[in-house]
Design a protein around this motif. Structure first.
Motif, PDB file in Angstrom:
ATOM      1  N   GLN A 268      50.245  -2.925  71.595  1.00 23.44           N
ATOM      2  CA  GLN A 268      50.666  -1.704  72.793  1.00 23.44           C
ATOM      3  C   GLN A 268      50.164  -0.565  71.962  1.00 23.44           C
ATOM      4  O   GLN A 268      49.316   0.238  73.320  1.00 23.44           O
ATOM      5  N   ALA A 269      49.834  -0.759  70.730  1.00 24.77           N
ATOM      6  CA  ALA A 269      49.121   0.475  70.269  1.00 24.77           C
ATOM      7  C   ALA A 269      48.001   1.021  70.822  1.00 24.77           C
ATOM      8  O   ALA A 269      47.712   2.626  70.895  1.00 24.77           O
ATOM      9  N   THR A 270      46.922  -0.364  70.863  1.00 17.77           N
ATOM     10  CA  THR A 270      45.437   0.475  71.295  1.00 17.77           C
ATOM     11  C   THR A 270      45.935   0.320  72.999  1.00 17.77           C
ATOM     12  O   THR A 270      45.179   1.969  72.916  1.00 17.77           O
ATOM     13  N   ARG A 271      46.929   0.043  74.027  1.00 15.56           N
ATOM     14  CA  ARG A 271      46.510   0.572  75.207  1.00 15.56           C
ATOM     15  C   ARG A 271      47.281   2.111  75.187  1.00 15.56           C
ATOM     16  O   ARG A 271      46.666   2.411  75.919  1.00 15.56           O
ATOM     17  N   VAL A 272      47.856   2.543  74.439  1.00  9.84           N
ATOM     18  CA  VAL A 272      48.743   4.045  74.608  1.00  9.84           C
ATOM     19  C   VAL A 272      47.493   4.598  73.828  1.00  9.84           C
ATOM     20  O   VAL A 272      47.424   6.084  74.764  1.00  9.84           O
ATOM     21  N   ALA A 273      47.082   4.496  73.305  1.00 15.14           N
ATOM     22  CA  ALA A 273      45.476   4.653  72.339  1.00 15.14           C
ATOM     23  C   ALA A 273      44.448   5.125  73.150  1.00 15.14           C
ATOM     24  O   ALA A 273      43.740   6.644  73.965  1.00 15.14           O
ATOM     25  N   VAL A 274      44.338   4.311  74.333  1.00 18.53           N
ATOM     26  CA  VAL A 274      42.992   3.953  75.319  1.00 18.53           C
ATOM     27  C   VAL A 274      43.910   5.075  76.830  1.00 18.53           C
ATOM     28  O   VAL A 274      42.799   5.663  76.485  1.00 18.53           O
ATOM     29  N   GLY A 275      45.016   5.385  76.560  1.00 23.73           N
ATOM     30  CA  GLY A 275      45.977   6.009  77.779  1.00 23.73           C
ATOM     31  C   GLY A 275      45.566   7.591  77.411  1.00 23.73           C
ATOM     32  O   GLY A 275      45.557   8.477  78.430  1.00 23.73           O
ATOM     33  N   ARG A 276      45.755   8.413  76.108  1.00 20.97           N
ATOM     34  CA  ARG A 276      45.363   9.445  75.468  1.00 20.97           C
ATOM     35  C   ARG A 276      43.927   9.535  75.660  1.00 20.97           C
ATOM     36  O   ARG A 276      43.745  10.612  76.232  1.00 20.97           O
ATOM     37  N   THR A 297      51.096  -0.205  82.331  1.00 20.92           N
ATOM     38  CA  THR A 297      52.531   0.601  81.233  1.00 20.92           C
ATOM     39  C   THR A 297      52.030   1.935  80.140  1.00 20.92           C
ATOM     40  O   THR A 297      51.465   2.635  79.701  1.00 20.92           O
ATOM     41  N   PRO A 298      51.096   1.122  79.312  1.00 20.19           N
ATOM     42  CA  PRO A 298      51.144   1.674  78.195  1.00 20.19           C
ATOM     43  C   PRO A 298      49.743   2.516  78.175  1.00 20.19           C
ATOM     44  O   PRO A 298      49.992   3.748  77.287  1.00 20.19           O
ATOM     45  N   ALA A 299      48.784   2.679  78.494  1.00 23.24           N
ATOM     46  CA  ALA A 299      47.725   3.952  79.267  1.00 23.24           C
ATOM     47  C   ALA A 299      48.620   5.116  79.947  1.00 23.24           C
ATOM     48  O   ALA A 299      48.311   6.122  79.202  1.00 23.24           O
ATOM     49  N   ALA A 300      49.404   4.557  80.162  1.00 15.68           N
ATOM     50  CA  ALA A 300      49.872   5.956  81.399  1.00 15.68           C
ATOM     51  C   ALA A 300      50.844   7.038  80.458  1.00 15.68           C
ATOM     52  O   ALA A 300      51.253   7.240  80.260  1.00 15.68           O
ATOM     53  N   ILE A 301      51.556   5.869  79.590  1.00 11.93           N
ATOM     54  CA  ILE A 301      52.636   6.297  78.436  1.00 11.93           C
ATOM     55  C   ILE A 301      51.526   7.110  77.437  1.00 11.93           C
ATOM     56  O   ILE A 301      51.927   8.598  77.337  1.00 11.93           O
ATOM     57  N   GLY A 302      50.521   6.525  77.580  1.00 12.14           N
ATOM     58  CA  GLY A 302      49.451   7.787  76.320  1.00 12.14           C
ATOM     59  C   GLY A 302      48.823   8.699  76.999  1.00 12.14           C
ATOM     60  O   GLY A 302      48.929   9.998  76.929  1.00 12.14           O
ATOM     61  N   TYR A 303      48.663   8.661  78.511  1.00 10.94           N
ATOM     62  CA  TYR A 303      47.597   9.541  79.145  1.00 10.94           C
ATOM     63  C   TYR A 303      49.784  10.783  79.339  1.00 10.94           C
ATOM     64  O   TYR A 303      48.525  11.781  79.138  1.00 10.94           O
ATOM     65  N   ALA A 304      50.359  10.763  79.837  1.00  8.64           N
ATOM     66  CA  ALA A 304      51.621  11.349  79.582  1.00  8.64           C
ATOM     67  C   ALA A 304      51.362  12.577  78.482  1.00  8.64           C
ATOM     68  O   ALA A 304      51.633  13.496  78.376  1.00  8.64           O
ATOM     69  N   GLN A 305      51.682  11.205  76.899  1.00  5.11           N
ATOM     70  CA  GLN A 305      51.797  12.487  75.707  1.00  5.11           C
ATOM     71  C   GLN A 305      50.526  13.007  76.025  1.00  5.11           C
ATOM     72  O   GLN A 305      51.010  14.078  75.784  1.00  5.11           O
TER      73      GLN A 305
END
Ligand code: SF4
Length: 479
Positions: A268-276, A297-305
């Protein structure tokens, strides 16, 4: 895959829950083998774990060792005969085996098995003559481990140690004889495999999430090139090859559960970081970021953040759509993607939407999603992908497609944007994806993105139906 050695537990039920946690890795068939120390019983069938097993079936599986498997086929047809665990008997004991991955010297190993099996050839005593219907690389592997040269005299452990150095490709294995549970991983460690501890006993599983679900604590990953044996003396480690780690990068993108950890880092942490990273590499002026659920979902969260654009749910997923025995009618099939995803019109209408997905393989899904969002009234549709273009086929356990079928195999990113009908399209860079894993690039397989294959695959060893084609002769081969 899931394995357990646990004298105080109902290991069949433990394996059932373990497989339930790993259902996302394979939905075609499911099976559990159990040993009581004297006899192995295998139950397997086509379908999801919950379709194959119920309480009455599980209550017939008694013992203290279990091996479970849910199959996603990369080699051999999706038929009962190829369901796992595979099972073979020898005078020195029986073998039940589950395999995640895909071998790249299946025909070579099959020839070796034919030449070495009792009866020496295609006669009634040969390994293949005993199970002519099974056509998977896993069945060849199982036959290899039970060859007289390595296995029958010295038992399954000797057979495995003799056979493993001959095997090339991707294989995480969980197997057992009547007395011992075994776990092995290929020298590259393409597919994950972890060891966990119960209060009194041990488990092995494809992902750490399965350990959590059965109440086991994480001990460590099975090392690339390692064979672990587990019996009443506990785990024992044997090395059959030097490790050359090249774990699959696509596990981070799509395959693994978000609540799994690989190499100590949560997916999850990796996917959020990819979104960022994706937001930094492909910014856009928009009103709403939505994921393609669940893996986007996790990458979209990172993109939004990272972008400051509000995050929302714009597509609703039907979680119950998997592979079932009920084939939809032609009319419903034409609706295609709507079986799985439906847009929330109130959320989408009039908005400039960034839609984040994990990957584009053939492009059909993204084309349908863009059309669906426009139908729902989106003012603009910007597609962001949390992996680089998938331009090369995988021979190590993911059944993408041939290069010709992969949309990025022939088209540029701009041509793909036009093809799927998006206003803009942005893929995360390979460097950006690798950085998010916290692993050095040299420890990862990334061949489907850059064509740099850690193990070369001979032309003759490519294809999903190698053994079926070989059995049918040249007329079928290559078809
Ligand atoms: S080719 Fe891609 S999917 Fe296959 S093992 Fe390598 S990174 Fe994973």
């Amino acid at each position: 895959m899931f394995g357990a050695w646990a004298p105080d537990e109902d290991v069949a039920t433990l394996a059932y829950f373990g497989l339930y946690a790993l259902q996302h890795r394979g939905q075609e068939s499911a099976g559990i083998a159990v040993s009581d120390g004297a006899r192995i019983v295998v139950f397997k069938d086509m379908g999801l774990v919950a379709q194959v097993f119920d309480a009455p079936v599980l209550s017939t599986l008694h013992g203290h060792i279990a091996v479970g498997h849910c199959r996603y086929s990369t080699s051999g047809s999706s038929v009962w005969q190829n369901a796992q665990p595979t099972f073979r008997t020898t005078p020195a004991g029986s073998l039940a085996l589950g395999h995640n991955g895909n071998l790249i010297n299946t025909l070579e190993l099959a020839a070796r098995v034919r030449a070495s099996a009792p009866g020496n050839g295609d006669g009634p005593g040969s390994g293949f003559a005993r199970l002519p219907e099974a056509t998977s690389d896993t069945d060849v592997l199982t036959a290899l481990f039970t060859l007289p040269a390595g296995g029958v005299d010295g038992g399954i452990e000797a057979g495995a140690l003799a056979g493993l150095p001959l095997v090339r490709g991707a294989y995480s294995l969980v197997f057992m004889d009547e007395h011992t549970l075994y776990a092995a991983r290929d020298p590259q460690g393409f597919r994950p495999l972890v060891l966990g501890r119960l209060e009194r006993g041990w488990v092995v599983a494809s992902e750490t999430a399965a350990l959590d679900i059965v109440g086991a604590s994480f001990v460590r990953e099975v090392e690339p090139g390692e064979l672990i044996t587990i019996d009443e003396r506990g785990p024992r480690s044997l090395r059959f090859a030097e490790p050359r780690p090249r774990g699959c990068l696509f596990e981070y993108v799509y395959l693994a559960r978000p609540d799994t950890a690989i190499a100590g880092r949560s997916v999850q942490a990796t996917r959020v970081a990819v979104g960022r990273t994706l937001a930094a590499e492909h910014p856009v002026d928009a009103d709403l970021v939505i994921p393609v659920p669940e893996s986007g979902t996790p990458a979209a969260i990172g993109y939004a953040q990272a972008s400051g654009i509000p995050y929302g749910q714009g597509l609703v997923k039907n979680s119950y759509v998997g592979r079932t025995f009920i084939q939809p009618s032609q009319t419903i099939r034409q609706r295609g993607i709507r079986l799985k995803l439906n847009p929330l019109r109130d959320v989408i209408a009039g908005q400039r939407v960034v839609v984040v997905d994990d990957s584009i393989v053939r492009g059909n899904t993204q084309r349908a999603i863009v059309a669906m969002l426009r139908e729902a009234g989106a003012a603009e549709v910007h597609v962001r992908i949390s992996s680089p273009p998938v331009a090369w086929p995988c021979f190590y356990g993911i059944d993408f497609a041939t290069r010709a079928e992969l949309i990025a195999g022939g088209l540029s990113a701009e041509e793909i944007r036009v093809s799927i009908g998006a206003d803009t399209l942005g893929y995360v860079s390979l460097d950006g994806l690798i950085a998010a894993t916290s692993l050095p690039a040299g420890r990862l397989c990334r061949a489907c993105f850059d064509g740099d294959y850690p193990l070369r695959v001979a032309d003759g060893e490519q294809g999903k139906h190698l053994l079926e084609d070989a059995a049918m002769g040249p007329a079928r081969a290559g078809s």
